[in-house]
Scaffold this active site. Structure first.
Site, short mmCIF file in Angstrom:
data_model
loop_
_atom_site.label_atom_id
_atom_site.label_comp_id
_atom_site.label_asym_id
_atom_site.label_seq_id
_atom_site.Cartn_x
_atom_site.Cartn_y
_atom_site.Cartn_z
N ASP A 103 -45.79 14.65 -52.25
CA ASP A 103 -46.11 13.48 -52.31
C ASP A 103 -46.77 13.31 -50.66
O ASP A 103 -46.45 13.98 -49.80
CB ASP A 103 -45.07 12.31 -52.20
CG ASP A 103 -43.96 12.40 -51.43
OD1 ASP A 103 -43.45 13.66 -50.90
OD2 ASP A 103 -43.59 11.47 -50.88
N GLU A 167 -40.62 12.38 -50.76
CA GLU A 167 -40.20 12.53 -49.31
C GLU A 167 -40.52 11.23 -48.31
O GLU A 167 -39.96 10.75 -47.41
CB GLU A 167 -40.61 13.87 -48.67
CG GLU A 167 -39.69 14.40 -47.36
CD GLU A 167 -40.49 13.82 -46.12
OE1 GLU A 167 -39.78 13.89 -44.95
OE2 GLU A 167 -41.59 13.17 -46.22
N1 BES Z 1 -42.91 16.31 -42.35
C1 BES Z 1 -42.44 15.05 -41.83
C2 BES Z 1 -41.43 14.90 -40.52
C3 BES Z 1 -41.85 15.78 -39.53
C4 BES Z 1 -43.21 15.75 -38.83
C5 BES Z 1 -40.99 16.41 -38.82
C6 BES Z 1 -43.52 16.58 -37.92
C7 BES Z 1 -41.09 17.24 -37.58
C8 BES Z 1 -42.38 17.37 -37.11
C9 BES Z 1 -41.97 14.12 -42.78
O1 BES Z 1 -42.91 14.37 -44.04
C10 BES Z 1 -41.94 12.75 -42.38
O2 BES Z 1 -43.03 12.11 -42.16
N2 BES Z 1 -40.78 11.98 -42.49
C11 BES Z 1 -40.62 10.57 -42.09
C12 BES Z 1 -39.47 10.08 -42.56
C13 BES Z 1 -39.49 9.68 -44.07
C14 BES Z 1 -37.94 9.27 -44.55
C15 BES Z 1 -40.39 8.76 -44.27
C16 BES Z 1 -40.59 10.55 -40.51
O3 BES Z 1 -40.51 11.38 -39.91
O4 BES Z 1 -41.21 9.39 -40.30
MN MN Z 2 -43.60 16.18 -44.32
MN MN Z 3 -44.55 12.91 -43.54
#
Ligand code: BES
Ligand code: MN
Ligand code: MN
Length: 471
Positions: A103, A167
């Site tokens: 996603d 995710e």
């Molecule tokens: N891949 C990201 C997280 C990420 C990005 C970790 C860059 C380290 C470096 C992930 O898809 C993401 O966006 N996570 C969200 C949290 C989620 C609960 C919506 C975030 O970090 O905001």
């Molecule tokens: Mn991600």
């Molecule tokens: Mn992300």
């Protein structure tokens, strides 16, 4: 005895040549397939894309099968399905559980994209598309590396794939799936490419992710929007009150003012601080890239410490009153904001949500009512650097980049990683090949073609070293 060492190096050289040749021979197809994947607008947050998200899961399952996975299944959940597949070659070998997400974030604001978000385009060696880096381009490297290992008979570990579709909206159903499938998901390590490196010249491995507590707040004043001349000055304006309340959440040192907020935060010791700050980082470049004239943050901490090791509180969205064309003189009856907090060890998202709600309700002045609603959350993690899996990743990077990776702390969150530890008892390696400048969640998200191929070339080396070092 020099011979065994020599022979080993030779074998290694041969493997790397074989990997490079396979990638070279299949270059265009690897790119075409990724483009196909990127064309699905698999936005999990917006129900409008439901059909597309489901089609993406079908595509991923199909590609896993084609690459040689067994028991490929599109596992339904209360939300979007989880695509599972595995290849068990020998029960005595270690098992690598590969996690990723198909996603993507919404593409808005659309008008800021140079080329449409779901029509991948290469400019200057970079693939521009929503999900190019986060996480389609990155998890698909694993599918292609798996194909490569199957085709060249070099698969060194058992592998299990678990690619989810929620995710970006908090992985709530994945948590349920994991708890219900502990046996099926049994593995020795979780391997995830969904984070960033410092740069291709300075390869790095993230060894921590922050947690998240996401809140929505509403400040309600009068029972209806009012004429701002007739009532203004005599009735609390919820927009003004909300701004004041939000402003009070940081003090003059940009330290968060919520009582008990920092109680469980662990300070790094001097050695850890030094190691963290030794990573290459150019503040001038950073400012230039963002077109800001000064950095901002909690007093007493460097930028790397602020994003990697300190908790934060950010307004993600704020709205109230009239925001249409022209002017309307109105005193809005309510104001809203979405506020999220990034958490570090040993903060807990439920506890922090509660502390926040209590505080926010307490600071509301007379004349307004406040409502606080928590959204999804997630726990922080720190991953080990002294594990066999980390050493395998380190060696793989050393071979393919010619440089030992620097361990860093990432600022983002992948809430499910803490759950893998708690429920499955498995630690993760955050084997990301993205860059912070890849514009994740922003317009014009990109992923370098170079990084995509480099990842596909590096991953088989991880499997090889992980099997060897596990012996
Ligand atoms: N891949 C990201 C997280 C990420 C990005 C970790 C860059 C380290 C470096 C992930 O898809 C993401 O966006 N996570 C969200 C949290 C989620 C609960 C919506 C975030 O970090 O905001
Ligand atoms: Mn991600
Ligand atoms: Mn992300």
């Amino acid at each position: 005895m020099l011979w065994p060492k020599y022979l080993y190096l030779l074998q290694n050289f041969n493997l790397m040549q074989e990997i490079k040749k396979y990638v070279e021979d299949n270059k265009q197809r690897f790119l075409d397939e990724l483009f196909e994947l990127l064309r699905f607008p698999s936005v999990s947050a917006d129900p409008k894309y439901k059909g597309d998200v489901l089609k993406t899961a079908d595509f991923v399952a199909q590609k896993l099968k084609e690459a040689g996975a067994d028991k490929v299944e599109i596992c339904p959940t209360a939300g979007y399905p989880i695509v599972y597949g595995e290849k068990i070659i020998d029960a005595s070998l270690p098992t690598v559980l590969i996690y990723g997400h198909y996603d993507v974030q919404p593409a808005d604001p659309l008008e800021l994209w140079q080329t449409p978000p779901f029509e991948p385009t290469i400019r200057d060696g970079k693939i521009y598309a929503r999900g190019a880096c986060d996480d389609k381009g990155q998890f698909y490297m694993h599918v292609k590396a798996f194909e490569l290992m199957m085709q060249t008979n070099t698969l060194a570990c058992n592998v299990k794939f678990m690619i989810e579709g929620e995710e970006e909206v908090g992985s709530a159903n994945l948590g349920i799936f994991v708890k219900a499938n502990v046996e099926r998901l049994k593995a020795d390590v979780v391997l995830i490419s969904d984070t960033s490196m410092i740069s291709m010249e300075n390869p790095s491995i993230e060894t921590g992710l922050r947690g998240l507590a996401y809140m929505e707040v509403e400040v309600v004043g009068p029972n209806r929007d009012l004429h701002s001349g007739v009532y203004g000055g005599a009735v609390a304006n919820p927009a003004t009150i909300l701004c004041k309340m939000i402003a009070s959440l940081h003090d003059e040192n940009n330290h968060i003012t919520i009582p008990e907020f920092y109680d469980k935060v662990v300070e790094l010791n001097d050695a850890e601080k030094e190691a963290l700050n030794a990573a290459p980082f150019d503040l001038e470049e950073y400012k230039k890239d963002l077109a800001i004239d000064a950095e901002w943050g909690e007093k007493g901490y460097s930028t790397l410490e602020r994003t990697g090791t300190r908790p934060t509180l950010e307004v993600n969205g704020i709205w109230s009153g009239y925001i249409g064309e022209g002017a309307k003189t109105v005193l809005p009856s309510k104001a809203n904001a979405k506020i999220s907090m990034r958490l570090v060890p040993n903060q807990n998202s439920d506890e922090i949500s509660e502390i926040f709600a209590k505080h926010f309700e307490k600071i509301a002045p007379k004349g307004v009512k406040v409502k606080v609603t928590p959204h999804h959350g997630g726990e922080p993690v720190v991953t080990p650097t002294d594990s066999v899996a980390y050493r395998a990743a380190e060696q793989a990077i050393l071979d393919s980049f010619g440089k030992k990776p620097i361990p860093t702390r990432g600022g983002g969150s992948i809430p499910i990683v803490a759950l893998f530890e708690d429920v499955l008892g498995i630690k993760s390696v955050l084997f990301g090949f993205g860059l912070d400048s890849d514009a994740l969640h922003s317009p014009n998200e990109k992923y370098d073609v170079y990084n995509y191929y480099k990842g596909i070339e590096t991953l088989p080396l991880f499997h090889k070293y992980y099997a060897e070092l596990s012996k």
